[in-house]
Design a protein around this motif. Sequence first.
Motif, short mmCIF file in Angstrom:
data_model
loop_
_atom_site.label_atom_id
_atom_site.label_comp_id
_atom_site.label_asym_id
_atom_site.label_seq_id
_atom_site.Cartn_x
_atom_site.Cartn_y
_atom_site.Cartn_z
N GLU A 1 43.65 -25.59 23.42
CA GLU A 1 44.57 -26.67 23.81
C GLU A 1 44.72 -26.78 25.34
O GLU A 1 44.99 -27.87 25.85
CB GLU A 1 45.94 -26.45 23.17
N VAL A 2 44.56 -25.68 26.05
CA VAL A 2 44.74 -25.72 27.51
C VAL A 2 43.41 -25.79 28.26
O VAL A 2 43.37 -25.67 29.48
CB VAL A 2 45.56 -24.49 28.00
N THR A 3 42.31 -25.95 27.52
CA THR A 3 40.99 -26.12 28.14
C THR A 3 40.40 -27.44 27.62
O THR A 3 41.07 -28.20 26.92
CB THR A 3 40.05 -24.96 27.76
N ASP A 4 39.14 -27.66 27.93
CA ASP A 4 38.46 -28.85 27.41
C ASP A 4 37.55 -28.47 26.24
O ASP A 4 36.63 -29.20 25.90
CB ASP A 4 37.63 -29.52 28.52
N TYR A 5 37.81 -27.31 25.63
CA TYR A 5 36.94 -26.80 24.58
C TYR A 5 37.45 -27.19 23.19
O TYR A 5 38.63 -27.47 23.00
CB TYR A 5 36.83 -25.28 24.65
N LYS B 1 31.54 -27.59 24.15
CA LYS B 1 31.75 -26.16 24.32
C LYS B 1 32.85 -25.71 23.36
O LYS B 1 33.79 -26.47 23.10
CB LYS B 1 32.12 -25.82 25.76
N TRP B 2 32.73 -24.46 22.89
CA TRP B 2 33.61 -24.00 21.82
C TRP B 2 34.33 -22.71 22.17
O TRP B 2 33.79 -21.85 22.87
CB TRP B 2 32.80 -23.75 20.54
N LEU C 1 38.89 -28.65 15.38
CA LEU C 1 39.98 -29.14 16.22
C LEU C 1 39.37 -29.50 17.57
O LEU C 1 38.87 -28.63 18.28
CB LEU C 1 41.06 -28.06 16.38
N THR C 2 39.40 -30.77 17.90
CA THR C 2 38.65 -31.24 19.06
C THR C 2 39.54 -31.88 20.12
O THR C 2 40.60 -32.43 19.82
CB THR C 2 37.56 -32.23 18.63
N GLN C 3 39.02 -31.85 21.36
CA GLN C 3 39.66 -32.53 22.48
C GLN C 3 39.12 -33.96 22.63
O GLN C 3 39.65 -34.74 23.42
CB GLN C 3 39.37 -31.75 23.78
N LYS C 4 38.06 -34.28 21.88
CA LYS C 4 37.43 -35.59 22.02
C LYS C 4 38.42 -36.71 21.71
O LYS C 4 39.17 -36.63 20.74
CB LYS C 4 36.23 -35.71 21.08
N THR C 5 38.39 -37.75 22.52
CA THR C 5 39.31 -38.88 22.32
C THR C 5 38.64 -40.04 21.58
O THR C 5 39.29 -41.04 21.29
CB THR C 5 39.82 -39.39 23.68
#
Length: 321
Positions: free
Chosen positions: A245-249, A204-205, A183-187
């Motif tokens: 979800e609330v970080t950039d990890y 970062k994880w 599950l990633t924050q990457k766009t």
Amino acid sequence: MPKTDTILSAKSLRYFLQLIDTMNYTQAAQILGITQPALTQQVKKLEYAIGAPLFGQMGKKLYLTEAGKEMESAAVELLSTINGVVSDIQEYTQADKGNISVGVLDTLQADVFYEFLRFFHRKYPEVTFSVDYYDRKELWRRLDTNLIDLAIMYLPDNTKKEETNLRHQYNHHDISSDRLVVLTQKTTVEAGETYPVSRFINRKWIAYPDDFYVTHLMYELFGKKHKPDISMEIASTKEMVQMAEVTDYDTYVTQSYYDAHKDEISLTPIYLQGEHDFHISYVYRKGKLEIPRMENMLKEFEMFLDKRLDSSRLLREVKQK
């Protein structure tokens, strides 16, 4: 015949304890489904055997005598012993009675097993289940020491000791397949696509602790040269995802967890190249098949899984047409 032989009547003890609960002969008799004279007779048998009255009366109210108080403690203990012995015998001689203790891996979605329990309980309502969640190490310890009858976990396992145990001491059966979902924050990625691990080496994880099964799978995917840069370890899947979800990890979960909670997750699901399916399986000691309730339950479970698989195949075929 000694008078104390009468005390060992389980019926008399049960009637005696019911009368204590109500302190009213009429109410106790109604609850027991007997006549009031029948209840009085059983109580008098106990009093004759004891050689002392168990109840006194003040006006219209009953009260326990000192002998009655002593007898109450003894009756509870005796009935508990009798019920325990009967339960033990039932467990080893009957397929439709007794308790089955189940341990579930704490990171696992055991929805299929609970679906089976609902089905099984309708068919065998007198077989009870105790279900608790443990980490992998504790699951194996409880299987080894016979503290649980059945474990539900991920396989294949990743330690030589446990693989040896599986071959020599245990039987196992696959329930369903699962896989790892990142599950990633990457766009710059698309949901559901597969990407090389190199695209995520510098991420970062937020991860499960090191001893979790899926964490070992992640380490295997990254290889010996590259280890995931883990900023935070959280044992709870829900809290791990919420924190990501609330970080950039980024984080990772199983496919079964994602499918069950995808409407609540805002992160993008992707897959990593090189990852492979693993199985949710149930494991039990080979000797458990000697216990009728276990043998019956395991047969029912296998038939349930086969029917479920057949239904899934049929549904896929209908969709394809």
